[in-house]
Design an enzyme around this catalytic site. Structure first.
Site, PDB file in Angstrom:
ATOM      1  N   ARG A 215       7.383 -33.944  15.724  1.00  0.00           N
ATOM      2  CA  ARG A 215       6.055 -33.677  15.150  1.00  0.00           C
ATOM      3  C   ARG A 215       6.140 -33.445  13.646  1.00  0.00           C
ATOM      4  O   ARG A 215       5.253 -33.860  12.902  1.00  0.00           O
ATOM      5  CB  ARG A 215       5.420 -32.463  15.825  1.00  0.00           C
ATOM      6  CG  ARG A 215       4.909 -32.819  17.193  1.00  0.00           C
ATOM      7  CD  ARG A 215       4.165 -31.682  17.837  1.00  0.00           C
ATOM      8  NE  ARG A 215       3.467 -32.187  19.001  1.00  0.00           N
ATOM      9  CZ  ARG A 215       3.010 -31.454  19.978  1.00  0.00           C
ATOM     10  NH1 ARG A 215       3.168 -30.147  19.949  1.00  0.00           N
ATOM     11  NH2 ARG A 215       2.387 -31.997  20.998  1.00  0.00           N
TER      12      ARG A 215
ATOM     13  N   LYS B 121      -1.416 -37.221  40.538  1.00  0.00           N
ATOM     14  CA  LYS B 121      -2.660 -36.925  41.249  1.00  0.00           C
ATOM     15  C   LYS B 121      -3.879 -37.627  40.673  1.00  0.00           C
ATOM     16  O   LYS B 121      -4.009 -37.773  39.470  1.00  0.00           O
ATOM     17  CB  LYS B 121      -2.916 -35.427  41.186  1.00  0.00           C
ATOM     18  CG  LYS B 121      -1.927 -34.636  41.999  1.00  0.00           C
ATOM     19  CD  LYS B 121      -2.290 -33.180  41.950  1.00  0.00           C
ATOM     20  CE  LYS B 121      -1.439 -32.408  42.950  1.00  0.00           C
ATOM     21  NZ  LYS B 121      -1.739 -30.983  42.874  1.00  0.00           N
TER      22      LYS B 121
ATOM     23  N   GLY C 202       2.488 -36.896  27.866  1.00  0.00           N
ATOM     24  CA  GLY C 202       3.859 -36.362  27.890  1.00  0.00           C
ATOM     25  C   GLY C 202       4.824 -37.150  28.756  1.00  0.00           C
ATOM     26  O   GLY C 202       5.877 -37.604  28.292  1.00  0.00           O
TER      27      GLY C 202
ATOM     28  N   GLY D 270      -2.778 -33.582  25.297  1.00  0.00           N
ATOM     29  CA  GLY D 270      -4.176 -33.317  25.666  1.00  0.00           C
ATOM     30  C   GLY D 270      -5.168 -34.164  24.887  1.00  0.00           C
ATOM     31  O   GLY D 270      -6.129 -34.679  25.458  1.00  0.00           O
TER      32      GLY D 270
HETATM   33  P1  AMP Z   1       1.139 -36.827  35.772  1.00  0.00           P
HETATM   34  O1  AMP Z   1       1.536 -35.550  35.080  1.00  0.00           O
HETATM   35  O2  AMP Z   1      -0.093 -36.703  36.596  1.00  0.00           O
HETATM   36  O3  AMP Z   1       1.148 -38.013  34.839  1.00  0.00           O
HETATM   37  O4  AMP Z   1       2.260 -37.071  36.867  1.00  0.00           O
HETATM   38  C1  AMP Z   1       3.582 -37.373  36.538  1.00  0.00           C
HETATM   39  C2  AMP Z   1       4.425 -37.065  37.716  1.00  0.00           C
HETATM   40  O5  AMP Z   1       4.057 -37.879  38.805  1.00  0.00           O
HETATM   41  C3  AMP Z   1       5.893 -37.348  37.457  1.00  0.00           C
HETATM   42  O6  AMP Z   1       6.585 -36.128  37.522  1.00  0.00           O
HETATM   43  C4  AMP Z   1       6.294 -38.270  38.609  1.00  0.00           C
HETATM   44  O7  AMP Z   1       7.535 -37.916  39.183  1.00  0.00           O
HETATM   45  C5  AMP Z   1       5.197 -38.048  39.620  1.00  0.00           C
HETATM   46  N1  AMP Z   1       5.044 -39.195  40.513  1.00  0.00           N
HETATM   47  C6  AMP Z   1       4.789 -40.465  40.191  1.00  0.00           C
HETATM   48  N2  AMP Z   1       4.760 -41.245  41.284  1.00  0.00           N
HETATM   49  C7  AMP Z   1       4.997 -40.463  42.346  1.00  0.00           C
HETATM   50  C8  AMP Z   1       5.093 -40.696  43.746  1.00  0.00           C
HETATM   51  N3  AMP Z   1       4.919 -41.924  44.259  1.00  0.00           N
HETATM   52  N4  AMP Z   1       5.336 -39.636  44.547  1.00  0.00           N
HETATM   53  C9  AMP Z   1       5.504 -38.410  44.020  1.00  0.00           C
HETATM   54  N5  AMP Z   1       5.435 -38.124  42.700  1.00  0.00           N
HETATM   55  C10 AMP Z   1       5.181 -39.140  41.863  1.00  0.00           C
END
Ligand code: AMP
Length: 397
Positions: free
Chosen positions: A37, A197, A354, A377
């Site tokens: 940064r 999610k 991130g 964010g």
């Molecule tokens: P996010 O912070 O929502 O972008 O989620 C990122 C996280 O999603 C990472 O730590 C990945 O390991 C997890 N992730 C991605 N695909 C899968 C999957 N098929 N099953 C479980 N975790 C996942």
């Protein structure tokens, strides 16, 4: 960039220039552990100093409740000095007598870092009197901290209403890249979204559907969509209670002519751990006791073909559990493919968030994308289509 004043429009010579930077750097045992940064802000700092401006740095650091010594910017200011290879003075406060005295002692070309703006609770309240107390220290205001622009705080928003306000070079680069990616993109434009999610990315999905021609959904969130379509996903991570929402999103996408590209095969394992044995299964043959931890090779081929048809790509979120090899394969393969297309001049690629930055670094392609935003964010809120207060206030009205 017609919408914002930049350093090209500012006459900084001999002026006191308040520069909002993001010095909220990773810090452990008294040391800065990642200076990325700081490095992003150096072109702006150098340029103003070299043009004979007095550079007064403003930033928050951590989440102090009042004046907490462990959240002092003093050691970070020393790191700024090390990166710049120039002296950087420090003032024990960002307003009041200490700050005023330090600024008064500056000569053209000098650099001064003020203490953590969050030592005052008025910062996060965007208190006008506090913003005015900071504004008093400068003749001009430059914001170079896109990563803080989603917050309407005194040092990011309030102050920009009180002084002539400009975008710094890093802010300018970020705004130009984002404009090219979603606001006025070369079409067809596609997005890849992944991650754990759906629930955390609903606003983002809704906004993208309205703006892109194709949306590739991978990662854990794809499972929720597959389940919503009646496909068995075994024990995969999914938010089954969001099946209705997922179906509504799919309908809306169809209505808007946005193609949704879901996995057609998945890498399934029975254990959620690195190097667990795994196999590729067609998406309608996922074993009941298995978990989809990555999208499969047929899906990767399909995603690569979608990228080949696109002029612009926006990416947020990994396609699988990429921190645990071999479930990083699809993310790495798609990242490399997008990087190749970008290097060949066939694709404008913008990525951020991130985990996405970590995934692109893991694939060693972060430098080959057109632009990678390190703003967490703020990048997500921009992808959600939300106005960012720290950017809006810089617009020429
Ligand atoms: P996010 O912070 O929502 O972008 O989620 C990122 C996280 O999603 C990472 O730590 C990945 O390991 C997890 N992730 C991605 N695909 C899968 C999957 N098929 N099953 C479980 N975790 C996942």
């Amino acid at each position: 960039m017609p919408n914002f004043r930049t350093l090209d429009d500012a006459d900084v010579k001999g002026k006191r220039v308040l520069v909002r930077v993001d010095l909220n750097v990773p810090f452990e045992s008294g040391k800065v552990t990642d200076a990325t940064r700081i490095e992003r802000s150096t072109p702006t700092i150098r340029e103003i100093a070299e043009k004979g401006g007095k550079v007064v740095l403003l930033s928050h650091f951590g989440r102090p409740k009042g004046r907490e010594p462990q959240d002092s910017l003093k050691p970070v200011a020393q790191e700024v000095s090390r990166v710049l290879k120039r002296p950087v003075a420090f003032a024990e406060d960002c307003v009041g007598a200490a700050a005023e005295k330090a600024v008064a002692a500056m000569k053209p070309g000098d650099i001064l870092c003020l203490e953590n703006t969050r030592f005052h609770k008025e910062e996060e309240k965007n208190d006008p009197a506090f913003a005015a107390a900071i504004a008093k220290l400068g003749d001009l205001y430059v914001n170079d901290a896109f990563s803080c622009a989603h917050r309407a705080h005194a040092s990011t928003e309030g102050i920009a209403r009180m002084l002539p306000a400009y975008a710094g070079r890093a802010m300018q680069a970020e705004l130009q890249a984002l404009e090219k990616a979603l606001e006025a993109p070369k079409k067809p434009v596609i997005a890849i979204i992944g991650g754990a999610k759906v629930s955390t990315k609903l606003d983002l999905i809704e906004n993208l559907i309205a703006k892109v021609d194709g949306l590739v959904i991978g990662g854990g969130m794809a499972n929720t969509f597959l389940h919503a379509q009646g496909i068995g996903i075994g024990k995969s991570l999914a938010e089954k209670d969001l099946a209705g929402t997922a179906r509504r999103i799919l309908d809306k996408a169809e209505h808007r002519n946005c193609a949704i590209i879901l996995p057609i095969d998945g890498i399934v394992s029975f254990h959620f751990e690195a190097y667990a044995p795994s196999h590729d299964y067609g998406i309608d043959a996922i074993p009941d006791d298995g978990m989809i931890l990555d999208v499969g090779p047929l899906s990767v081929e399909r995603i690569a073909a979608v990228i080949d048809d696109a002029e612009t790509l926006v990416w947020n979120g990994p396609l699988g559990a990429f921190e645990m090899p071999p479930f990083d394969k699809a993310t790495v393969a798609v990242a490399r493919h997008a990087a190749e297309r970008t290097k060949a001049g066939k694709l404008i690629s913008v990525a951020g968030g991130g985990d996405t930055v970590a995934a692109l670094n893991h694939a060693h392609v972060a430098d080959d994308f057109t632009y990678v935003s390190t703003a967490g964010g703020a990048f997500l809120e921009w992808m959600e289509g939300k106005p960012l207060p720290g950017v809006e206030v810089l617009r020429i009205r």
